[in-house]
Structures are given as structure tokens and as C-alpha cells.
Write a protein that holds these residues in place. Structure first.
Motif, short mmCIF file in Angstrom:
data_model
loop_
_atom_site.label_atom_id
_atom_site.label_comp_id
_atom_site.label_asym_id
_atom_site.label_seq_id
_atom_site.Cartn_x
_atom_site.Cartn_y
_atom_site.Cartn_z
N GLN A 73 0.86 -1.18 0.00
CA GLN A 73 0.00 0.00 0.00
C GLN A 73 0.90 1.22 0.00
N ILE A 74 0.57 2.18 -0.88
CA ILE A 74 1.38 3.38 -1.01
C ILE A 74 0.48 4.60 -0.84
N SER A 75 0.95 5.53 -0.03
CA SER A 75 0.26 6.79 0.24
C SER A 75 1.32 7.89 0.24
N THR A 76 0.89 9.13 0.33
CA THR A 76 1.87 10.22 0.43
C THR A 76 2.49 10.28 1.82
N SER A 77 1.86 9.63 2.81
CA SER A 77 2.36 9.72 4.18
C SER A 77 2.83 8.39 4.77
N PHE A 78 2.74 7.30 4.00
CA PHE A 78 3.28 6.01 4.46
C PHE A 78 3.40 5.06 3.28
N ILE A 79 4.19 4.01 3.52
CA ILE A 79 4.29 2.90 2.57
C ILE A 79 4.26 1.61 3.38
#
Length: 187
Positions: A73-79
Motif C-alpha cells: 500500500q502506497i500513500s503520500t504519508s506512508f508505505i
């Protein structure tokens, strides 16, 4: 008797001029340049919210999905990756072209590693850096691979700059990039 009025007046004018020069010096010295606002290495930028990399991804081995229905899962605030777990913080990318590049992130927790007999142990990795390579990026699929080199397992780097120079395909990392395809299951 000589007048002291001229001496004090000249001294006051000199001190006033000196104060102006010193003020201007401090003012000019504290000016920011465009480079001060962007301390990232050249070619690296923060992952934007509209990036096609954002979302949950699963690989073709559905029975092995790490987090029930997805692997990454990839987000701008975590991976969150199947190899190294979830790490919170800013996510950065270095594009090779519109469809390939590297994702860089700082590990926010220590991770669990495994020795040659598959026994778990703690890797002191909090604060270090890792990467994911990606290629063939499309809206619903991508090839991705964690930074891993069988010769030097768990060799996380101390800085983003070290991460950029070490974690490359040419240095023997990301060997399974071309064979590990992920499908997007949600944004």
C-alpha cells in the motif's frame, strides 16, 4: 575653546551609517534561495496525491497476500510493503521516465529479519532508508520490487543520498522487478 558639538555629531552620523550597513548585511545574509526551500537531491520529489502509485496493490500470488487482500500500500504519508512492513513519513520518488523509477522512504520502525534457518530477529533499522523500484506503471498494474540484494541482506542506508547511490538495478538490487507484477485493487 574648541567645540565638541561637531565631534558628537560626526560620531552619531558614523554610528547611524554603521547601523544601516550592519542591518543590510543581516538582511541579505538571511535571504532564502530557491534551493533552500527544496533540500531534496536533484531528481527526487515528494510523491504527489495524484500519482498513479497511490493505492493498494496485490501481486499474482493471491494465496500469499501479506495483508489479507493486498501486498503493498502506497500513500503520500506512508508505505507498507510485504518485505518491510508499514513505515510512516514522507514518501519520495525519483522518476526514470513517466512509467518507471524508484520510491524512497525512511523506516519508521525496526523490522523483523530472518536468518538462513528462517529464525526471526530484530533489525535495528528505525531512521534508515529503503527503496522500491517500479516499472511498466499503468493505471491498474505495475511491476515493483523492494530493495534487496542476496549478498548484502538488510543493508539499509543512513541517508536519502546514500539510498539513491546504492539502491540501483546496476548495483544488483531489484532483481525480480521484471517478474513481479502487481494489480491495483483500490486507490
Amino acid at each position: 575653546m574648541k567645540s565638541t558639538r561637531f565631534s558628537f555629531g560626526s560620531a552619531a552620523a558614523f554610528l547611524g551609517a554603521l547601523l544601516i550597513v550592519v542591518s543590510l548585511s543581516f538582511s541579505l545574509a538571511s535571504c532564502k534561495t530557491a534551493d533552500d526551500d527544496n533540500p531534496l537531491p536533484q531528481g527526487v520529489e515528494e510523491l504527489s496525491a495524484d500519482s498513479p502509485l497511490i493505492g493498494k496493490w496485490k501481486d499474482s500470488y493471491e494465496n500469499w497476500n501479506t495483508y489479507n487482500d493486498y501486498d503493498t500500500q502506497i500513500s503520500t504519508s506512508f508505505i507498507e510493503t510485504s518485505s518491510y512492513g508499514k513505515h510512516e513519513g514522507k514518501i519520495y520518488i525519483g522518476k526514470i521516465d513517466d512509467n518507471s523509477g524508484y520510491i524512497y522512504y525512511q523506516l519508521s520502525e525496526n523490522i523483523t529479519g530472518y536468518d538462513d534457518s528462517s529464525n526471526p530477529y530484530t533489525i535495528k533499522s528505525k531512521g534508515k532508508w529503503s527503496a522500491v523500484a517500479y516499472s511498466n506503471l499503468k493505471s491498474t498494474s505495475v511491476n515493483m520490487c523492494d530493495a534487496y540484494n542476496a549478498k548484502t541482506k538488510y543493508d539499509f542506508q543512513n541517508s536519502l543520498e546514500e539510498c539513491l547511490s546504492l539502491y540501483t538495478i546496476d548495483n544488483g538490487y531489484f532483481e525480480s522487478l521484471s517478474t513481479t507484477e502487481f494489480s491495483k485493487i483500490s486507490d
